[in-house]
Write a protein that holds these residues in place. Structure first.
Motif, mmCIF file in Angstrom:
data_model
loop_
_atom_site.group_PDB
_atom_site.id
_atom_site.type_symbol
_atom_site.label_atom_id
_atom_site.label_comp_id
_atom_site.label_asym_id
_atom_site.label_seq_id
_atom_site.Cartn_x
_atom_site.Cartn_y
_atom_site.Cartn_z
ATOM 1 N N ALA A 27 3.162 -3.976 3.583
ATOM 2 C CA ALA A 27 3.832 -4.441 2.364
ATOM 3 C C ALA A 27 5.317 -4.640 2.605
ATOM 4 N N TYR A 28 5.915 -3.742 3.412
ATOM 5 C CA TYR A 28 7.343 -3.837 3.737
ATOM 6 C C TYR A 28 7.636 -5.151 4.480
ATOM 7 N N ILE A 29 6.789 -5.502 5.443
ATOM 8 C CA ILE A 29 6.988 -6.732 6.210
ATOM 9 C C ILE A 29 6.846 -7.961 5.309
ATOM 10 N N ILE A 30 5.819 -7.938 4.436
ATOM 11 C CA ILE A 30 5.583 -9.068 3.538
ATOM 12 C C ILE A 30 6.739 -9.233 2.555
ATOM 13 N N GLU A 31 7.181 -8.089 1.962
ATOM 14 C CA GLU A 31 8.285 -8.154 0.996
ATOM 15 C C GLU A 31 9.567 -8.624 1.675
ATOM 16 N N GLY A 32 9.765 -8.178 2.930
ATOM 17 C CA GLY A 32 10.949 -8.611 3.667
ATOM 18 C C GLY A 32 10.967 -10.110 3.869
ATOM 19 N N ARG A 33 9.811 -10.671 4.174
ATOM 20 C CA ARG A 33 9.726 -12.130 4.360
ATOM 21 C C ARG A 33 10.023 -12.872 3.058
ATOM 22 N N LYS A 34 9.498 -12.326 1.936
ATOM 23 C CA LYS A 34 9.754 -12.963 0.638
ATOM 24 C C LYS A 34 11.244 -12.932 0.305
ATOM 25 N N THR A 35 11.877 -11.781 0.597
ATOM 26 C CA THR A 35 13.309 -11.658 0.307
ATOM 27 C C THR A 35 14.119 -12.631 1.135
ATOM 28 N N ARG A 36 13.778 -12.751 2.427
ATOM 29 C CA ARG A 36 14.503 -13.689 3.296
ATOM 30 C C ARG A 36 14.344 -15.121 2.817
ATOM 31 N N SER A 61 9.857 9.564 -2.518
ATOM 32 C CA SER A 61 9.500 8.841 -1.305
ATOM 33 C C SER A 61 8.989 9.818 -0.243
ATOM 34 N N PRO A 62 7.716 9.750 0.103
ATOM 35 C CA PRO A 62 7.155 10.730 1.039
ATOM 36 C C PRO A 62 7.482 10.371 2.492
ATOM 37 N N VAL A 63 8.684 10.724 2.934
ATOM 38 C CA VAL A 63 9.113 10.351 4.274
ATOM 39 C C VAL A 63 8.265 11.005 5.351
ATOM 40 N N SER A 64 7.609 12.131 5.006
ATOM 41 C CA SER A 64 6.791 12.783 6.025
ATOM 42 C C SER A 64 5.648 11.878 6.481
ATOM 43 N N GLY A 65 5.233 10.942 5.612
ATOM 44 C CA GLY A 65 4.192 10.008 6.019
ATOM 45 C C GLY A 65 4.671 9.054 7.099
ATOM 46 N N THR A 66 5.873 8.508 6.923
ATOM 47 C CA THR A 66 6.410 7.618 7.949
ATOM 48 C C THR A 66 6.755 8.391 9.213
ATOM 49 N N VAL A 67 7.216 9.632 9.039
ATOM 50 C CA VAL A 67 7.501 10.476 10.200
ATOM 51 C C VAL A 67 6.225 10.764 10.981
ATOM 52 N N PHE A 68 5.138 11.025 10.262
ATOM 53 C CA PHE A 68 3.865 11.299 10.932
ATOM 54 C C PHE A 68 3.427 10.097 11.768
ATOM 55 N N GLY A 93 11.539 3.466 5.366
ATOM 56 C CA GLY A 93 12.023 4.582 4.561
ATOM 57 C C GLY A 93 13.012 4.139 3.503
ATOM 58 N N ALA A 94 13.914 3.236 3.865
ATOM 59 C CA ALA A 94 14.893 2.718 2.907
ATOM 60 C C ALA A 94 14.205 1.955 1.783
ATOM 61 N N LEU A 95 13.209 1.155 2.143
ATOM 62 C CA LEU A 95 12.495 0.368 1.140
ATOM 63 C C LEU A 95 11.707 1.270 0.189
ATOM 64 N N LEU A 96 10.981 2.256 0.742
ATOM 65 C CA LEU A 96 10.204 3.169 -0.098
ATOM 66 C C LEU A 96 11.114 3.933 -1.051
ATOM 67 N N SER A 97 12.290 4.315 -0.559
ATOM 68 C CA SER A 97 13.229 5.030 -1.412
ATOM 69 C C SER A 97 13.662 4.177 -2.597
ATOM 70 N N LEU A 98 13.926 2.906 -2.355
ATOM 71 C CA LEU A 98 14.330 2.021 -3.441
ATOM 72 C C LEU A 98 13.168 1.687 -4.365
ATOM 73 N N GLN A 99 11.955 1.838 -3.866
ATOM 74 C CA GLN A 99 10.778 1.581 -4.702
ATOM 75 C C GLN A 99 10.483 2.749 -5.638
ATOM 76 N N VAL A 100 10.462 3.972 -5.088
ATOM 77 C CA VAL A 100 10.009 5.127 -5.870
ATOM 78 C C VAL A 100 11.057 6.220 -6.005
ATOM 79 N N GLY A 101 12.218 6.061 -5.374
ATOM 80 C CA GLY A 101 13.247 7.091 -5.415
ATOM 81 C C GLY A 101 13.154 8.003 -4.213
#
Length: 610
Positions: free
Chosen positions: A269-278, A358-365, A346-354
């Motif tokens: 979703a992050y990659i897709i949203e990034g493309r839309k933003t660009r 934002s469960p950073v442990s998931g991206t860390v895992f 991580g930056a995108l998830l934070s702006l999405q849900v705060g």
């Protein structure tokens, strides 16, 4: 003439100095809450409130600049807390599980790893500022809360919320309850909910811990509910696996597999949203002030230099640990690529849900898993292979958590019409303050409470240790729990997609995190969130006094743990009370007090907030 504001030199220096002290202190104190609960809340609104109350009289004319700089600097230390506390205890936990001598916390190594992560995360997110701050669809809840607070403080400085009725009661509740629990005067829970499923009895405690209440009161209700249901599933899986003679770590595999599915979905979703933003930027559809997001050439060079310096620190640690040329190249390249992509996620998830939710442990895992597979491919094995990888994982985790915090902070600058790049220096100063204080606090925690013990379970690190043990030592991954977790992850992602279509954020990662957290944590978080809901009568509303009270509960508990640890290292002991006859009654009384204090303060709003 430019309509972009720059904080005055006085407010900038004062904001950075004030924020550094807050970052240093809270970064250390929140180590204990992270090790206990496995969740660190976003504290930017708390820093703004505290700065307003403590320093408001000195910055009447440039309140906006001072508070904006203070929140950027002051919240950074807790980002480092999450990055270190979620990963560093792997070494101690794994050694204890294998019956090996448990090594002490290596303070210097942790400081270097943390610093490497700080420099890398700061550089990557700083360079990507335009990417994150030009998408108007991202709700950025903490940034919105900070913006409202700063605007209120600037326009109505006399409307400061009363600390004696909000923060102070929260601090007292947190500190006193932690002390009474330590001397065995309060119980851990007031009641155990019991139910039977497929012939197996499951127990769900109702905790009275102020830490869990405070975290729940800062989270959104949907996020708290998802964490609770993950914890409920945790309790069920534990009961069923025990009845069938399965390992006690089964629930961790279920949660981990669900997390992988959720992270993969989020990354796509992050990659897709990034493309839309660009594309929107290319078509000039995005509505933003380009001058406000412009990065001067000298600042851009500093960000690039920060990435290079962080990479050098990372490579230096690997050389010190005895890495081969192949290991340096393979792990170095993979680590930098992971930090680049996952810090962006991580930056995108934070702006999405705060940043709180934002469960950073998931991206860390996910990052840990990829680095582990690369490590296995280049010949790392056994517990020494794990010891080699952990500092690299710590650096990656700190970078991800730093991006989680900084994206909200930079968004706050944008909302307030301030030049975003003017806050970059404050961000790295706050991060480095945490890089020093957090490892020291982890050392204190281990020396007095033992990382991985019942007192300091370190849920994320315990889960990661289970995975690394299977990969590097046992070479055995249980298939059925992984498949079950994968299925649950797919269901959670489906729910998240449906929620998005209806305008509701239902994070699949929050549910997955709840599965491997101890079930009583999810229950305590839900209770705190419901107390907030009973006061605000709204799923999303949050008030000044409510924020201060919730933060006070967390900080009071954490400060007692830090003080207790320092006293224990100094040779002083706090003895428990024997034969106390009113434990249950006093526990219920404090439980009711927690509920009422949280609900009443969330119900109290100023005329400005209404």
């Amino acid at each position: 003439m430019s309509n972009v504001l720059e904080p005055s030199l006085k407010s900038k220096k004062a904001g950075i100095a004030f924020g550094f002290v807050i970052s240093f202190v809270l970064g250390a104190a929140f180590v204990f809450s992270a090790l206990k609960a496995g969740i660190t809340p976003g504290i930017s609104p708390l820093v703004v409130l505290f700065g307003w109350v403590a320093m408001g009289a000195f910055f009447k004319k440039d309140m906006k600049g001072f508070l904006a700089m203070a929140q950027v600097t002051g919240s950074a230390g807790v980002a480092v807390t999450a990055g270190v506390a979620f990963v560093a205890p792997i070494i101690q936990i794994l050694a204890a599980e294998l019956g090996e001598p448990v090594p002490p916390v290596d303070i210097l190594s942790l400081i270097l790893s943390s610093a490497a992560g700080c420099f890398l995360g700061w550089g990557f997110v700083g360079l990507a500022t335009e990417r994150f701050l030009t998408d108007p669809k991202l709700p950025a809840p903490e940034a919105v809360a900070c913006d409202r607070l700063i605007q209120t403080a600037a326009d109505n400085p006399q409307a400061r919320p009363p600390l004696m009725l909000s923060l102070v009661p929260g601090l007292l509740f947190g500190f006193v309850m932690a002390f009474l629990s330590q001397i065995k005067v309060l119980k851990a829970s007031i009641y155990d909910l019991k139910f039977t499923l497929s012939g197996v009895e499951t127990k769900l405690p109702l905790p009275i811990n102020p830490l869990y209440f405070g975290i729940g009161a800062l989270l959104t209700v949907p996020t708290a509910v998802l964490i609770f249901f993950g914890g409920l599933l945790n309790a069920v899986v534990k009961g069923m696996s025990a009845a069938q003679g399965m390992p006690g770590t089964t629930f961790r595999w279920v949660g981990g597999a669900a997390m992988v599915v959720a992270v993969v979905y989020s990354l796509i979703a992050y990659i897709i949203e990034g493309r839309k933003t660009r594309n929107a930027l290319a078509d000039k559809e995005a509505d933003y002030n380009a001058e406000q997001l412009e990065i001067p050439d000298d600042r851009r060079k500093q960000l690039l230099g920060s990435i290079v310096f962080g990479a050098i620190l990372l490579l230096a640690m690997m050389i010190y640990s005895g890495a081969t040329i192949v290991g340096l190249v393979a792990l170095g390249i993979v680590a930098l690529l992971l930090i680049f992509f996952l810090s962006g996620l991580g930056a995108l998830l934070s702006l999405q849900v705060g940043s709180s939710a934002s469960p950073v442990s998931g991206t860390v895992f996910m990052g840990m898993l990829v680095l582990s597979l690369v490590g296995l491919a280049i010949g790392l094995e056994g517990i020494q292979g794990v010891y080699f990888l952990v500092p690299i994982i710590v650096a990656a985790c700190v970078a991800i958590c730093a991006s989680n915090d900084s994206s909200q902070d930079y968004k706050t600058m944008q909302f307030n019409g301030l030049k975003v790049s003017s806050s970059f220096v404050g961000q790295i100063v706050g991060l480095l303050g945490g890089a020093i204080s957090v490892p020291l606090a982890v050392y204190v925690a281990h020396e007095t409470g033992t990382l991985g013990s019942e007192a300091l379970p370190a849920p994320q690190a315990a889960f990661f240790a289970t995975v690394l043990k299977s990969l590097f030592i046992q070479s055995d991954i249980p298939l059925m729990p992984v498949l079950a977790g994968t299925g649950l992850g797919l269901v959670a992602v489906t729910v998240e997609i449906i929620g998005k279509r209806k305008g509701i954020i239902l994070s699949s990662l929050a549910f997955a995190v709840g599965i491997y957290l101890p079930s009583y944590i999810g229950t305590g978080i839900l209770l705190g969130s419901l107390a907030r809901l009973s006061g605000t009568k709204s799923v999303t509303k949050i008030t000044h006094r409510g924020i201060l009270t919730a933060a006070g509960l967390i900080t009071g508990d954490a400060l007692f743990a830090l003080l207790f640890g320092i006293l224990a290292i100094a040779g002083m002991e706090i003895a428990g009370v024997e034969g106390f006859n009113y434990q249950t009654s006093l526990s219920v009384l404090f439980f009711v007090g927690l509920l009422l204090t949280t609900a009443i303060n969330y119900a109290k709003t100023s005329a400005i907030e209404k």
